[in-house]
Motif scaffolding. Structure first.
Motif, PDB file in Angstrom:
ATOM      1  N   ASN A  31      44.967  19.674  41.697  1.00 35.30           N
ATOM      2  CA  ASN A  31      45.010  20.107  43.098  1.00 35.30           C
ATOM      3  C   ASN A  31      46.390  19.922  43.700  1.00 35.30           C
ATOM      4  N   GLU A  70      43.470  27.550  39.607  1.00 36.09           N
ATOM      5  CA  GLU A  70      43.049  27.286  40.984  1.00 36.09           C
ATOM      6  C   GLU A  70      43.798  28.187  41.959  1.00 36.09           C
ATOM      7  N   LYS A  73      42.467  31.760  42.130  1.00 39.56           N
ATOM      8  CA  LYS A  73      41.241  31.967  42.915  1.00 39.56           C
ATOM      9  C   LYS A  73      41.573  32.469  44.316  1.00 39.56           C
TER      10      LYS A  73
END
Length: 76
Positions: A31, A70, A73
């Protein structure tokens, strides 16, 4: 974008992942790296690394690959 420029993007993504491995567990690091790419990379750079990450034999390390996934997305 030339091949050498793409190599540079891959190298930078891998370095960001490696340099931030101390941030916590894998999810936290993924993240963090995705956030870094989102905030500091130009849209064209992000699109290039996303496209590259979807090739079979890319050179992204495990964390960088997950971070780019990520990021992808948000650009799907």
């Amino acid at each position: 974008m030339s091949h050498s420029q793409l190599d540079q993007l891959v190298s930078m993504a891998n370095q960001i992942a490696n340099n931030n491995a101390h941030q916590g567990d894998e999810t936290v690091v993924v993240n963090f790296v995705a956030s870094h790419l989102k905030r500091f990379w130009a849209r064209s750079m992000k699109q290039q690394i996303i496209d590259y990450s979807q090739t079979a034999d890319n050179n992204l390390n495990h964390i960088a690959a997950k971070a780019v996934a990520e990021l992808a997305k948000e650009y799907a």
